[in-house]
Design an enzyme around this catalytic site. Structure first.
Site, mmCIF file in Angstrom:
data_model
loop_
_atom_site.group_PDB
_atom_site.id
_atom_site.type_symbol
_atom_site.label_atom_id
_atom_site.label_comp_id
_atom_site.label_asym_id
_atom_site.label_seq_id
_atom_site.Cartn_x
_atom_site.Cartn_y
_atom_site.Cartn_z
ATOM 1 N N CYS A 1 20.236 57.937 22.081
ATOM 2 C CA CYS A 1 20.800 57.470 22.723
ATOM 3 C C CYS A 1 21.294 58.146 24.297
ATOM 4 O O CYS A 1 22.338 59.532 24.238
ATOM 5 C CB CYS A 1 22.584 56.953 22.735
ATOM 6 S SG CYS A 1 23.206 56.021 24.003
ATOM 7 N N CYS B 1 24.348 57.592 26.419
ATOM 8 C CA CYS B 1 25.520 58.861 25.330
ATOM 9 C C CYS B 1 25.576 60.183 25.761
ATOM 10 O O CYS B 1 26.567 60.882 25.885
ATOM 11 C CB CYS B 1 25.560 58.666 24.106
ATOM 12 S SG CYS B 1 25.352 56.290 23.818
ATOM 13 N N ASP B 2 24.416 60.730 25.217
ATOM 14 C CA ASP B 2 24.683 62.271 25.001
ATOM 15 C C ASP B 2 23.825 62.965 26.062
ATOM 16 O O ASP B 2 24.108 64.363 26.140
ATOM 17 C CB ASP B 2 24.370 62.093 23.830
ATOM 18 C CG ASP B 2 24.631 61.684 22.650
ATOM 19 O OD1 ASP B 2 25.668 61.868 22.857
ATOM 20 O OD2 ASP B 2 24.065 61.195 21.992
HETATM 21 C C1 LIG Z 1 24.618 58.812 17.676
HETATM 22 C C2 LIG Z 1 25.588 57.661 18.049
HETATM 23 C C3 LIG Z 1 25.840 57.742 19.394
HETATM 24 C C4 LIG Z 1 26.161 57.311 20.573
HETATM 25 N N1 LIG Z 1 27.379 57.697 21.738
HETATM 26 C C5 LIG Z 1 27.639 56.593 21.827
HETATM 27 C C6 LIG Z 1 28.665 57.004 22.617
HETATM 28 O O1 LIG Z 1 28.986 58.363 23.392
HETATM 29 N N2 LIG Z 1 29.375 55.718 24.066
HETATM 30 C C7 LIG Z 1 28.832 54.548 23.944
HETATM 31 O O2 LIG Z 1 28.982 54.393 24.612
HETATM 32 N N3 LIG Z 1 28.544 54.267 22.687
HETATM 33 C C8 LIG Z 1 27.702 55.454 21.914
HETATM 34 N N4 LIG Z 1 26.669 54.802 20.995
HETATM 35 C C9 LIG Z 1 26.168 53.358 20.676
HETATM 36 C C10 LIG Z 1 27.307 52.249 19.870
HETATM 37 O O3 LIG Z 1 26.975 53.485 18.933
HETATM 38 C C11 LIG Z 1 26.379 51.033 19.699
HETATM 39 O O4 LIG Z 1 26.426 50.639 20.893
HETATM 40 C C12 LIG Z 1 27.909 50.295 19.285
HETATM 41 O O5 LIG Z 1 28.218 51.539 18.020
HETATM 42 C C13 LIG Z 1 27.724 49.051 18.739
HETATM 43 O O6 LIG Z 1 28.786 48.495 18.594
HETATM 44 P P1 LIG Z 1 28.801 47.480 17.293
HETATM 45 O O7 LIG Z 1 29.509 47.250 16.705
HETATM 46 O O8 LIG Z 1 27.597 45.847 18.152
HETATM 47 O O9 LIG Z 1 27.626 47.826 15.725
HETATM 48 P P2 LIG Z 1 28.289 49.142 14.822
HETATM 49 O O10 LIG Z 1 28.686 50.385 15.296
HETATM 50 O O11 LIG Z 1 26.579 49.386 14.642
HETATM 51 O O12 LIG Z 1 28.018 48.734 13.398
HETATM 52 C C14 LIG Z 1 27.263 46.798 12.539
HETATM 53 C C15 LIG Z 1 28.745 47.429 11.426
HETATM 54 O O13 LIG Z 1 27.765 45.736 10.795
HETATM 55 C C16 LIG Z 1 27.738 46.481 9.592
HETATM 56 N N5 LIG Z 1 26.658 45.754 9.045
HETATM 57 C C17 LIG Z 1 25.306 45.983 8.903
HETATM 58 N N6 LIG Z 1 24.515 44.301 8.437
HETATM 59 C C18 LIG Z 1 25.519 44.288 7.415
HETATM 60 C C19 LIG Z 1 25.557 43.366 6.678
HETATM 61 N N7 LIG Z 1 24.405 42.840 5.390
HETATM 62 N N8 LIG Z 1 26.538 43.043 5.708
HETATM 63 C C20 LIG Z 1 27.821 43.431 6.278
HETATM 64 N N9 LIG Z 1 28.564 44.550 7.293
HETATM 65 C C21 LIG Z 1 26.606 44.929 7.438
HETATM 66 C C22 LIG Z 1 27.722 47.888 9.888
HETATM 67 O O14 LIG Z 1 27.454 48.692 8.264
HETATM 68 C C23 LIG Z 1 28.570 48.755 10.527
HETATM 69 O O15 LIG Z 1 30.105 48.280 10.229
HETATM 70 C C24 LIG Z 1 26.126 55.848 19.693
HETATM 71 C C25 LIG Z 1 24.964 55.784 19.090
HETATM 72 C C26 LIG Z 1 24.827 56.499 18.352
HETATM 73 C C27 LIG Z 1 23.343 55.975 17.244
#
Ligand SMILES: Cc1cc2nc3c(=O)[nH]c(=O)nc-3n(C[C@H](O)[C@H](O)[C@H](O)COP(=O)(O)OP(=O)(O)OC[C@H]3O[C@@H](n4cnc5c(N)ncnc54)[C@H](O)[C@@H]3O)c2cc1C
Length: 318
Positions: free
Chosen positions: A132, A135-136
């Site tokens: 990302c 982000c980084d």
């Molecule tokens: C290394 C890294 C660094 C990042 N740094 C930043 C940053 O500094 N700032 C920023 O704003 N964003 C950052 N991001 C992006 C940010 O993390 C994502 O945009 C955000 O987490 C998305 O949130 P979400 O809730 O949609 O999904 P996610 O955080 O992806 O969570 C998905 C959830 O769904 C669950 N899940 C999936 N499939 C199933 C299933 N079948 N049954 C039950 N549960 C399930 C998973 O276990 C998880 O808990 C970063 C991403 C990464 C990978």
């Protein structure tokens, strides 16, 4: 029977859980294989509002979870294997065979960044390897960066990262890029962007202090191994939305992202809402995921009150 089941515990699911719990709807939140979501795989988060000194990703997610628990959200570990959307209440089948019933479902299962699956990659995520740029990128001011990928998002990330980096080297395993001409031209006209095409990534290389030093690649023209030196490696080869377990019931686009009615979190099925990265092909940030989690909870409350008119006809079907 639950009034609402939230699937996923990233910023989207946990924000939805906070709002639902504060509306006295006692949601059940199913954690999946990655409790806390993607941010648990990173270290410093500097762009989530409210933390002027930054906050560690796992700590931020732990805080969100505690906030949801404080208002009565119930948590359950395990992942969802299937949801039967053809019956009311919906039946949510959890790993191990348990079937839970709920009047509404919030889908917040995220989109997983694709990785190269090479040695040195996973152990350095958040320590020199990133997926990302938004982000980084800021952590690499004045440093050398590699971007791996040949599509539009790789070109976009490379151009964006030149704001911080001294040089950005684009590594791609083919000679030709998949990216659109306009995105390629933009990257090619940027004098900070260098090219290492026709090179297959083999390993992320670190020194004795575990600091990233570059990427070992194979030059496909000469079949020789080379080291492309850099302080950071950004992998930009796409994301996979976690929607396979939904089958065909929920409308998705060609890449598997859930389609919601524009400006809302409504899916094609009344009472099923989607938020966060699983329905977001553009922003994919923690704050936008949290914002749409709030929207999903509010949409859900409205639906349960009976005051929501489900009009999917305005939404383009895939
Ligand atoms: C290394 C890294 C660094 C990042 N740094 C930043 C940053 O500094 N700032 C920023 O704003 N964003 C950052 N991001 C992006 C940010 O993390 C994502 O945009 C955000 O987490 C998305 O949130 P979400 O809730 O949609 O999904 P996610 O955080 O992806 O969570 C998905 C959830 O769904 C669950 N899940 C999936 N499939 C199933 C299933 N079948 N049954 C039950 N549960 C399930 C998973 O276990 C998880 O808990 C970063 C991403 C990464 C990978």
């Amino acid at each position: 029977m639950y009034k609402s089941i939230v699937i996923g515990t990233g910023p989207a699911g946990l924000t939805a859980a906070i709002y639902l719990a504060r509306a006295n709807l006692n949601p059940l939140v199913i954690e999946g294989v990655q409790p806390g979501g993607q941010l648990t795989t990173t270290t410093e988060v500097e762009n989530f509002p409210g933390f002027p000194q930054g906050i560690q990703g796992p700590e931020l997610m732990d805080n969100m979870r505690k906030q949801a628990e404080r208002f009565g959200a119930e948590f359950r570990s395990g992942w969802v294997e299937q949801v039967d959307f053809s019956v009311r209440p919906f039946k949510v089948k959890v790993e191990g065979g348990d079937e839970l019933e709920s009047e509404t479902v919030i889908l917040s299962t995220g989109a997983s960044a694709r990785y190269l699956s090479i040695p040195g990659e996973q152990e350095n995520v958040g320590r020199g390897v990133s997926t990302c740029a938004t982000c980084d990128g800021f952590f690499f001011r004045g440093k050398k960066i590699i971007v791996v990928g040949g599509g539009d998002s790789a070109m976009e990330e490379a151009s964006f990262l030149t704001r911080f980096a001294s040089t950005v080297t684009l590594v791609h395993r083919r000679d030709e890029l998949r990216a659109s001409k306009i995105m390629q031209d933009r990257a090619r006209s940027n004098e900070k962007v260098q090219w290492a095409l026709n090179r297959t990534p083999l390993a992320v290389v670190t020194d004795e202090n575990s600091t990233v030093k570059g990427l070992k690649v194979r030059n496909n023209a000469t079949n020789q191994e080379e080291l492309v030196e850099a302080d950071g490696v950004f992998v930009a080869i796409g994301h996979t939305p976690n929607t396979k377990f939904l089958g065909d019931a929920i409308h998705t686009d060609d890449h598997g992202y859930i389609i919601v009615k524009p400006g809302t979190t409504e899916t094609n099925i009344p009472g099923v809402f989607a938020c966060g990265d699983v329905q977001d092909t553009r922003y994919r940030q923690a704050i936008t995921a949290a914002g749409s989690g709030c929207m999903a909870a509010m949409d859900c409350e409205k639906y349960l009150e009976g005051s929501m008119v489900h009009d999917w006809s305005e939404t383009l079907n895939p």
